[in-house]
Design a protein around this motif. Structure first.
Motif, PDB file in Angstrom:
ATOM      1  N   UNK A 195       2.598  -6.355  -6.621  1.00  0.00           N
ATOM      2  CA  UNK A 195       1.294  -5.790  -7.028  1.00  0.00           C
ATOM      3  C   UNK A 195       1.280  -4.589  -6.431  1.00  0.00           C
ATOM      4  N   UNK A 196       1.492  -4.230  -5.093  1.00  0.00           N
ATOM      5  CA  UNK A 196       1.557  -2.994  -4.635  1.00  0.00           C
ATOM      6  C   UNK A 196       2.770  -2.040  -5.141  1.00  0.00           C
ATOM      7  N   UNK A 197       3.701  -2.486  -5.567  1.00  0.00           N
ATOM      8  CA  UNK A 197       5.018  -1.743  -6.202  1.00  0.00           C
ATOM      9  C   UNK A 197       4.425  -1.165  -7.487  1.00  0.00           C
ATOM     10  N   UNK A 198       3.763  -2.288  -8.127  1.00  0.00           N
ATOM     11  CA  UNK A 198       3.288  -1.906  -9.571  1.00  0.00           C
ATOM     12  C   UNK A 198       2.246  -0.644  -9.503  1.00  0.00           C
ATOM     13  N   UNK A 199       1.521  -0.852  -8.591  1.00  0.00           N
ATOM     14  CA  UNK A 199       0.356   0.395  -8.376  1.00  0.00           C
ATOM     15  C   UNK A 199       0.924   1.548  -7.895  1.00  0.00           C
ATOM     16  N   UNK A 200       1.926   1.709  -6.515  1.00  0.00           N
ATOM     17  CA  UNK A 200       2.268   2.731  -6.258  1.00  0.00           C
ATOM     18  C   UNK A 200       3.608   3.412  -6.685  1.00  0.00           C
ATOM     19  N   UNK A 201       4.456   2.537  -7.371  1.00  0.00           N
ATOM     20  CA  UNK A 201       5.737   3.186  -8.280  1.00  0.00           C
ATOM     21  C   UNK A 201       5.763   2.508  -9.598  1.00  0.00           C
ATOM     22  N   UNK A 202       5.093   3.065 -10.540  1.00  0.00           N
ATOM     23  CA  UNK A 202       4.761   2.596 -11.830  1.00  0.00           C
ATOM     24  C   UNK A 202       6.192   2.699 -12.549  1.00  0.00           C
ATOM     25  N   UNK A 203       7.270   3.464 -12.513  1.00  0.00           N
ATOM     26  CA  UNK A 203       8.374   3.493 -13.096  1.00  0.00           C
ATOM     27  C   UNK A 203       9.288   2.532 -12.653  1.00  0.00           C
ATOM     28  N   UNK A 204       9.168   2.054 -11.535  1.00  0.00           N
ATOM     29  CA  UNK A 204      10.329   1.304 -11.000  1.00  0.00           C
ATOM     30  C   UNK A 204      10.209  -0.043 -11.513  1.00  0.00           C
ATOM     31  N   UNK A 205      11.134  -0.815 -11.780  1.00  0.00           N
ATOM     32  CA  UNK A 205      11.382  -2.015 -12.203  1.00  0.00           C
ATOM     33  C   UNK A 205      11.004  -3.337 -11.173  1.00  0.00           C
ATOM     34  N   UNK A 206       9.967  -4.116 -11.475  1.00  0.00           N
ATOM     35  CA  UNK A 206       9.726  -5.183 -10.570  1.00  0.00           C
ATOM     36  C   UNK A 206      10.666  -6.305 -10.514  1.00  0.00           C
ATOM     37  N   UNK A 207      11.648  -6.440 -11.329  1.00  0.00           N
ATOM     38  CA  UNK A 207      12.472  -7.624 -11.390  1.00  0.00           C
ATOM     39  C   UNK A 207      13.177  -7.934  -9.876  1.00  0.00           C
TER      40      UNK A 207
END
Length: 194
Positions: free
Chosen positions: A148-160
């Motif tokens: 959730x935090x990565x999606x909010x702070x780094x939207x261009x990064x892959x969450x895989x």
């Protein structure tokens, strides 16, 4: 033909300010003496020494936190965020391995028979289930929160794989984590080693 003088403050300089070197001089400066090994054993020795030096440099780079030397699984802004997020907190799952060791030691101690039965019952009925439930819930929470935090702070990064990566890091004993933690619990940077 244009006879106007070139102004002194002309932004385009005229030439490079030195003569072009002759080809043989330039090639001569680039050449280096190569000391070829005398035999195969010497060649292997040189190769092993070169590889050992490269491994040592990579190891020092990894311990210093230089991302160029990290394995592929640890590279990227999302993974760095996950590492920092986990390292800046004290989580119950990081005590999983020491608690497991304590439980195993408690079952191996030669207690008197009546105490041994009570210890084994406490471990089987209470210790292992509580520990496993705590690890599962903590790992799930860490994975969900980091994604959730990565999606909010780094939207261009892959969450895989970021959530699983963070959950597995949270299970490790802090001193044994690799790459080494860059933050102390509470979020302060790790002081440099002397």
């Amino acid at each position: 033909m244009d006879d106007t003088p070139v102004p002194v403050d002309d932004p385009k300089p005229q030439g490079k300010g030195r003569p072009t070197p002759k080809r043989r001089d330039a090639e001569g400066r680039r050449r280096q003496l190569v000391s070829a090994p005398k035999d195969r054993k010497e060649a292997y020795r040189q190769m092993r020494a070169k590889q050992a030096a490269e491994r040592d440099r990579a190891r020092r780079g990894m311990l210093a936190g230089d991302e160029r030397y990290f394995p592929a699984r640890d590279k990227g802004a999302a993974r760095k965020f996950a590492r920092d997020w986990v390292d800046s907190r004290r989580l119950p799952s990081q005590y999983f391995l020491p608690f497991s060791l304590l439980i195993l030691l408690a079952t191996w101690v030669p207690w008197p028979m009546s105490v041994r039965v009570q210890v084994l019952n406490a471990v089987i009925v209470f210790g292992w289930p509580v520990m496993m439930i705590g690890v599962v819930f903590t790992s799930g929470y860490v994975a969900w929160k980091v994604k959730k935090e990565v999606a909010a702070k780094l939207p261009n990064e892959s969450l895989k794989g970021v959530g699983f990566y963070a959950a597995m890091r949270a299970l490790q004993i802090r001193k044994l984590r690799f790459p080494p933690p860059q933050l102390l619990p509470g979020g302060k940077p790790v002081p440099p080693k002397k």
